[in-house]
Design an enzyme around this catalytic site. Structure first.
Site, short mmCIF file in Angstrom:
data_model
loop_
_atom_site.label_atom_id
_atom_site.label_comp_id
_atom_site.label_asym_id
_atom_site.label_seq_id
_atom_site.Cartn_x
_atom_site.Cartn_y
_atom_site.Cartn_z
CG ASP A 70 -27.88 -63.19 -63.69
OD1 ASP A 70 -28.55 -63.90 -64.47
OD2 ASP A 70 -28.39 -62.60 -62.71
CB SER A 151 -38.94 -78.02 -71.94
OG SER A 151 -39.83 -78.95 -71.35
CE1 TYR A 164 -38.84 -75.65 -67.30
CE2 TYR A 164 -40.42 -77.14 -68.33
CZ TYR A 164 -39.11 -76.78 -68.05
OH TYR A 164 -38.08 -77.54 -68.53
#
Length: 257
Positions: A70, A151, A164
């Site tokens: 993780d 992004s 985000y």
């Protein structure tokens, strides 16, 4: 002069996170095909998909190891890097590909839990990957390449994407700052930042699309892998601190689940 197929060369060791599918899978296979030993990572429940990637790498004639962790947990990322070194003998390339996406109106359904989740995966996880990869590369003294998934919303905000977008603005700042800090160790740090163009009128858009009045190329996971391939090449040794933007043709978001 004899010719040796690139897959038989030993260009070093790469670690790719979230490699079970999508861009991570494409990156792992591309690097393996070009002579890298590849540690492929994902969450434990994606084990079968990850094993499939591992087997495909072995079919290319390359060494690989499967690692579960993780990336939001610091000790697990530390172990991920250590295990890559122990199993494959080094670390030359880190691709922190893991990200999760969620959209929500800021004033109504956006929650602190969603905010924390996005920052834990998209920013905190990338930070841990950069940190421990850099420590390992410095200890080996050979330099290296660190590449993070970002992004286009890390460059410009968008409605309903506040958390985000903010998480990827963090990756952008982290990448630019880490590049300056690690330059003296011969480590470059860059990010790829795909945008998205969606299915149009029931069919896939063509290989290029008009966006904001200009012609933009639609990137597939394989195109992102091609970009990563260039960033780890000798020709890109001078490129650092860059966030490379583009458009990815997709109908689904990256997930970390």
């Amino acid at each position: 002069m004899s010719f040796q197929h690139p897959r038989l060369l030993n260009r070093g060791v790469a670690l790719v996170t979230s490699a079970a599918k999508g861009a991570g899978r494409a990156i792992a296979l591309r690097l393996a095909s070009e002579g890298f030993k590849v540690a492929v990572h994902d969450l434990p429940h994606n084990g079968e998909l990850l094993l499939n990637v591992h087997r495909n790498i072995q079919r290319l004639g390359q060494h690989s190891v499967v690692l579960a962790a993780d990336i939001t947990e610091e000790d697990q990322v530390k172990s991920l890097v250590e295990d890559t070194y122990k199993c494959l003998g080094g670390l030359d390339v880190m691709v922190a590909n893991t990200a999760v996406r969620e959209s929500a109106p800021l004033i109504s359904t956006a929650t602190a839990e969603a905010w924390n989740r996005l920052f834990d995966v998209n920013a905190r996880g990338v930070f841990f990957c950069y940190k421990y990869a850099a420590q390992q590369m410095i200890s080996e003294g050979k330099g290296g390449r660190i590449i993070g998934g970002c992004s286009a919303w890390g460059k410009k905000g968008s409605p309903f994407m506040s958390a985000y977008s903010a998480s990827h603005f963090a990756v952008r700042g982290l990448t630019e700052s880490a590049a300056l800090e690690l330059h003296e160790h011969g480590i470059t740090v860059n990010s790829y930042a795909p945008d998205r163009c969606y299915r149009l009128i029931g069919s896939i858009a063509s290989a290029s699309t008009i966006r904001n009045g200009s012609l933009a190329h639609c990137e597939t996971p394989q195109a992102i892998a091609h970009l990563v391939s260039y960033l780890v090449s000798e020709e890109a040794h001078y490129i650092t601190g860059k966030i490379l933007y583009g458009i990815i043709l997709t109908t689904t978001a990256n997930t970390y689940e």
